[in-house]
Scaffold this motif. Structure first.
Motif, PDB file in Angstrom:
ATOM      1  N   PHE A 169      26.336  31.628 -31.063  1.00  0.00           N
ATOM      2  CA  PHE A 169      27.201  31.563 -29.888  1.00  0.00           C
ATOM      3  C   PHE A 169      27.884  32.900 -29.652  1.00  0.00           C
ATOM      4  O   PHE A 169      27.916  33.402 -28.533  1.00  0.00           O
ATOM      5  CB  PHE A 169      28.236  30.449 -30.069  1.00  0.00           C
ATOM      6  N   LYS A 170      28.421  33.488 -30.716  1.00  0.00           N
ATOM      7  CA  LYS A 170      29.076  34.793 -30.600  1.00  0.00           C
ATOM      8  C   LYS A 170      28.098  35.868 -30.143  1.00  0.00           C
ATOM      9  O   LYS A 170      28.443  36.732 -29.336  1.00  0.00           O
ATOM     10  CB  LYS A 170      29.697  35.197 -31.939  1.00  0.00           C
ATOM     11  N   GLU A 171      26.892  35.821 -30.663  1.00  0.00           N
ATOM     12  CA  GLU A 171      25.884  36.823 -30.313  1.00  0.00           C
ATOM     13  C   GLU A 171      25.433  36.690 -28.859  1.00  0.00           C
ATOM     14  O   GLU A 171      25.311  37.690 -28.151  1.00  0.00           O
ATOM     15  CB  GLU A 171      24.674  36.653 -31.239  1.00  0.00           C
ATOM     16  N   ILE A 172      25.192  35.463 -28.406  1.00  0.00           N
ATOM     17  CA  ILE A 172      24.726  35.239 -27.038  1.00  0.00           C
ATOM     18  C   ILE A 172      25.732  35.742 -26.017  1.00  0.00           C
ATOM     19  O   ILE A 172      25.375  36.380 -25.032  1.00  0.00           O
ATOM     20  CB  ILE A 172      24.429  33.735 -26.802  1.00  0.00           C
ATOM     21  N   TYR A 173      27.025  35.470 -26.266  1.00  0.00           N
ATOM     22  CA  TYR A 173      28.060  35.837 -25.302  1.00  0.00           C
ATOM     23  C   TYR A 173      28.827  37.103 -25.681  1.00  0.00           C
ATOM     24  O   TYR A 173      29.784  37.457 -25.007  1.00  0.00           O
ATOM     25  CB  TYR A 173      29.028  34.662 -25.114  1.00  0.00           C
ATOM     26  N   ILE A 227      30.922  37.812 -28.210  1.00  0.00           N
ATOM     27  CA  ILE A 227      32.320  37.452 -28.459  1.00  0.00           C
ATOM     28  C   ILE A 227      32.670  37.789 -29.900  1.00  0.00           C
ATOM     29  O   ILE A 227      31.911  37.488 -30.819  1.00  0.00           O
ATOM     30  CB  ILE A 227      32.543  35.942 -28.215  1.00  0.00           C
ATOM     31  N   ALA A 228      33.823  38.402 -30.086  1.00  0.00           N
ATOM     32  CA  ALA A 228      34.258  38.756 -31.445  1.00  0.00           C
ATOM     33  C   ALA A 228      35.181  37.696 -32.032  1.00  0.00           C
ATOM     34  O   ALA A 228      35.113  37.379 -33.208  1.00  0.00           O
ATOM     35  CB  ALA A 228      34.957  40.108 -31.426  1.00  0.00           C
ATOM     36  N   GLU A 229      36.072  37.151 -31.209  1.00  0.00           N
ATOM     37  CA  GLU A 229      37.095  36.230 -31.695  1.00  0.00           C
ATOM     38  C   GLU A 229      37.060  34.936 -30.890  1.00  0.00           C
ATOM     39  O   GLU A 229      36.972  34.957 -29.663  1.00  0.00           O
ATOM     40  CB  GLU A 229      38.464  36.884 -31.544  1.00  0.00           C
ATOM     41  N   ILE A 230      37.144  33.794 -31.599  1.00  0.00           N
ATOM     42  CA  ILE A 230      37.134  32.498 -30.955  1.00  0.00           C
ATOM     43  C   ILE A 230      38.341  31.683 -31.448  1.00  0.00           C
ATOM     44  O   ILE A 230      38.615  31.620 -32.633  1.00  0.00           O
ATOM     45  CB  ILE A 230      35.844  31.727 -31.257  1.00  0.00           C
ATOM     46  N   LYS A 231      39.033  31.068 -30.507  1.00  0.00           N
ATOM     47  CA  LYS A 231      40.204  30.253 -30.803  1.00  0.00           C
ATOM     48  C   LYS A 231      39.750  28.815 -31.073  1.00  0.00           C
ATOM     49  O   LYS A 231      38.847  28.313 -30.411  1.00  0.00           O
ATOM     50  CB  LYS A 231      41.142  30.301 -29.603  1.00  0.00           C
TER      51      LYS A 231
END
Length: 141
Positions: free
Chosen positions: A128-132, A134-138
């Motif tokens: 998910f982080k790689e596709i979008y 994103i470094a940080e997720i809440k």
């Protein structure tokens, strides 16, 4: 504007149609004609066999092409569900009862949550982080 994508032959429903058509033409139709007329038409069986053979060849080609690539659903995920970091926050919704985790985006203005994918483990979270990107997720419970 959405793009038209032709389904791959190795998708669940599309391949079954090919197999059913080849079996109907190659086995069922000649059997019905044989029962009614008493003569067997080999031509229909050959045509059904050719359709089935064509399906098997195309299916194997597509499986070899897809073996080292990202899965079909991941390739277009970021296009189908876009992420705008100015208007949305990346969030993982966690269920207190079942422990199920769903990754998605929460709208900063109205709090609307858009589900993107189920997180079953660390690999799914990294995807998910790689596709979008994103470094940080809440996390929200």
């Amino acid at each position: 504007m959405s793009k038209f994508r032709m389904p791959k032959i190795n998708s669940i429903r599309f391949g079954a149609v090919w197999i059913v058509i080849s079996l109907v033409i190659g086995i069922l139709l000649p059997a019905v004609i044989w029962i009614i007329t008493g003569s067997f038409y080999w031509g229909l069986s050959i045509i059904g066999g050719i359709i089935l053979l064509g399906f098997i060849i195309v299916f194997n080609i597509e499986m070899k092409q897809d073996s080292d690539k990202k899965p079909y659903y991941e390739r277009y995920l970021s296009e189908d569900i876009p992420f705008d970091s100015d208007k949305q926050i990346a969030v993982i919704k966690c269920s207190i009862c079942t422990g199920e985790q769903v990754a998605g985006f929460k709208n900063k203005e109205d709090g609307h949550f858009t589900e993107v994918m189920l997180i079953r483990g660390a690999k799914d979270l990294e995807k998910f982080k790689e596709i979008y990107n994103i470094a940080e997720i809440k996390k929200e419970y």
